[in-house]
Design a protein around this motif. Sequence first.
Motif, PDB file in Angstrom:
ATOM      1  N   PHE A  71       0.876  -1.297  -0.024  1.00  0.00           N
ATOM      2  CA  PHE A  71       0.062   0.123  -0.041  1.00  0.00           C
ATOM      3  C   PHE A  71       0.813   1.298   0.012  1.00  0.00           C
ATOM      4  N   LYS A  72       0.449   2.283  -0.676  1.00  0.00           N
ATOM      5  CA  LYS A  72       1.263   3.544  -0.924  1.00  0.00           C
ATOM      6  C   LYS A  72       0.165   4.638  -0.413  1.00  0.00           C
ATOM      7  N   PRO A  73       0.666   5.676   0.245  1.00  0.00           N
ATOM      8  CA  PRO A  73      -0.413   6.688   0.689  1.00  0.00           C
ATOM      9  C   PRO A  73      -0.873   7.262  -0.640  1.00  0.00           C
ATOM     10  N   ALA A  74      -0.369   7.388  -1.499  1.00  0.00           N
ATOM     11  CA  ALA A  74      -1.200   8.045  -2.775  1.00  0.00           C
ATOM     12  C   ALA A  74      -2.352   7.326  -3.177  1.00  0.00           C
ATOM     13  N   MET A  75      -2.442   5.966  -2.776  1.00  0.00           N
ATOM     14  CA  MET A  75      -3.478   5.143  -3.170  1.00  0.00           C
ATOM     15  C   MET A  75      -4.966   5.580  -2.628  1.00  0.00           C
ATOM     16  N   THR A  76      -4.895   6.184  -1.500  1.00  0.00           N
ATOM     17  CA  THR A  76      -6.129   6.830  -0.807  1.00  0.00           C
ATOM     18  C   THR A  76      -6.894   7.523  -1.701  1.00  0.00           C
ATOM     19  N   ASN A  77      -6.052   8.673  -2.343  1.00  0.00           N
ATOM     20  CA  ASN A  77      -6.743   9.445  -3.122  1.00  0.00           C
ATOM     21  C   ASN A  77      -6.916   8.775  -4.531  1.00  0.00           C
ATOM     22  N   GLN A  78      -6.290   8.010  -4.789  1.00  0.00           N
ATOM     23  CA  GLN A  78      -6.800   7.107  -6.268  1.00  0.00           C
ATOM     24  C   GLN A  78      -8.132   6.551  -6.102  1.00  0.00           C
ATOM     25  N   MET A  79      -8.373   6.091  -4.923  1.00  0.00           N
ATOM     26  CA  MET A  79      -9.493   5.371  -4.534  1.00  0.00           C
ATOM     27  C   MET A  79     -10.764   6.605  -4.390  1.00  0.00           C
ATOM     28  N   LEU A  80     -10.415   7.727  -3.905  1.00  0.00           N
ATOM     29  CA  LEU A  80     -11.402   8.699  -3.773  1.00  0.00           C
ATOM     30  C   LEU A  80     -11.569   9.520  -5.593  1.00  0.00           C
ATOM     31  N   LEU A  81     -10.594   9.382  -6.173  1.00  0.00           N
ATOM     32  CA  LEU A  81     -10.869   9.998  -7.554  1.00  0.00           C
ATOM     33  C   LEU A  81     -11.551   8.778  -8.431  1.00  0.00           C
ATOM     34  N   SER A  82     -11.495   7.736  -8.185  1.00  0.00           N
ATOM     35  CA  SER A  82     -12.196   6.739  -8.896  1.00  0.00           C
ATOM     36  C   SER A  82     -13.461   6.110  -8.489  1.00  0.00           C
ATOM     37  N   ARG A  83     -13.937   6.868  -7.222  1.00  0.00           N
ATOM     38  CA  ARG A  83     -15.043   6.772  -6.720  1.00  0.00           C
ATOM     39  C   ARG A  83     -15.306   5.476  -5.919  1.00  0.00           C
ATOM     40  N   ASP A  84     -14.463   4.711  -5.566  1.00  0.00           N
ATOM     41  CA  ASP A  84     -14.346   3.437  -4.780  1.00  0.00           C
ATOM     42  C   ASP A  84     -14.735   3.669  -3.376  1.00  0.00           C
ATOM     43  N   SER A 177     -14.333  15.825  -3.909  1.00  0.00           N
ATOM     44  CA  SER A 177     -14.106  15.404  -5.180  1.00  0.00           C
ATOM     45  C   SER A 177     -12.467  14.541  -5.391  1.00  0.00           C
ATOM     46  N   ASP A 178     -11.682  15.594  -4.426  1.00  0.00           N
ATOM     47  CA  ASP A 178     -10.465  15.120  -4.685  1.00  0.00           C
ATOM     48  C   ASP A 178      -9.736  15.878  -3.236  1.00  0.00           C
ATOM     49  N   ARG A 179      -8.611  15.193  -3.099  1.00  0.00           N
ATOM     50  CA  ARG A 179      -7.525  15.690  -2.176  1.00  0.00           C
ATOM     51  C   ARG A 179      -6.095  16.185  -2.498  1.00  0.00           C
ATOM     52  N   GLU A 180      -5.754  17.262  -2.136  1.00  0.00           N
ATOM     53  CA  GLU A 180      -4.485  17.752  -2.532  1.00  0.00           C
ATOM     54  C   GLU A 180      -3.595  17.722  -1.219  1.00  0.00           C
TER      55      GLU A 180
END
Length: 410
Positions: A71-84, A177-180
């Motif tokens: 797991f990589k921390p960037a994956m959390t926002n990936q899940m948010l962006l892909s709406r999982d 919708s997104d996190r930076e």
Amino acid sequence: MTVIEIKHPKEISRLRRLALAAQGLLHVQPYGSGLAGAIKAVSHLGYVQIDTISVVERAHNHVFYSRVPKFKPAMTNQMLLSRDIFEYWAHAAAFLPITDFRFSLPYKQAIKNGQIHWYKKRDKKLMRELLARIRSDGPIRSRDLETNSKKRAGWWDWKPAKKALEQLYMEGDLMVSDREGFQKTYDLTERVLPSNIDLKTPSMEEFAVHIVDQQLRCHGVVSLKGLTYQRRNAELRKAVKTLVNERLAQGSLEQVKVGSGEIFILETGALEKRLPRLNNRVSILSPFDNSVIQRERLKALFQYDYQIECYVPAAKRRYGYFCLPLLFRDEFIGRMDCKAHRKIRHLEIKSLYLEQDNFDEDLVLAEFVDAVTQFCHFQNCDSVSMTKVHPKHLKQPLYKALQSTGMTLK
């Protein structure tokens, strides 16, 4: 109704194993690895808590790390962006499976109807203006909003526009919708939410079934109070209690009592089912990990008295600002207060407490060193230091074991 007393150490161990297995803390990769594993993990757990404290990697990423290899921390926002997943309130701010979206609706509607306040005074005019702006201009970040305020006392003293933005989010008109980094971007719910998501508000009975099934799945062993942990909806609590009593009467659930007198509920026959073996891995958990967040349950089931002390005045702290629970086999064996100094890529272990007096020291130290080495990598640190170790005689063996890993010691 019959209550089974759990007294024998083997019975207690099985109860703990059931709880830990349900939390995904016994298998090496209970949900798979990487992004796919993280999606399955949050779906099983029901939520992953978000927290602002960043002395080590943030709580939500830490929870995934503890269960999902690669797991990589960037994956959390990936899940948010892909709406999982979507962001909302569970017992606290959290990431939740998008498939559970409809169960966020009752709380949103209660806030909108004034049954539950978020902010005591809503600036409805400003809320309408913000919605119109987002509808016409697109997503917005809170820092994009202008303010006339020259100085704010703290994060709770938000400027009016940000309060209005947060109110719209809590009422359900907006979604993240997104996190930076830790900066949220908001957009209209209808533009964020996938078209196939069920938007039917659940009845109280449906909500109760969802909660009971979810909690049994992700905890294995639950208390009646814990089922509605931090939920202040009296009607929901009543529906959950009614459902539990019905299932107890039907025989699909049973009750057990542990030494503290606490009564737990579990699926009938769960303790007789095949459970995963205990492993020797030491797990360094987040203070907000799903497995430890219910402190009363933790104490009753594991005899582990835990409090996060960042909210305690410094002079009254026993263990440190941000102590992380340490799990070994089916016991919480101690806690570690540490801080990641990211600019110099250094993990500072301010204090380490190993509190059990009957463990195999050589085995536990070896497993702890392995856990710390991996934890350093997760923090993007390549050096480590230790200031305080309890018991004191373990400090030197720990240093030697850490040196043998090739980690830089400071």
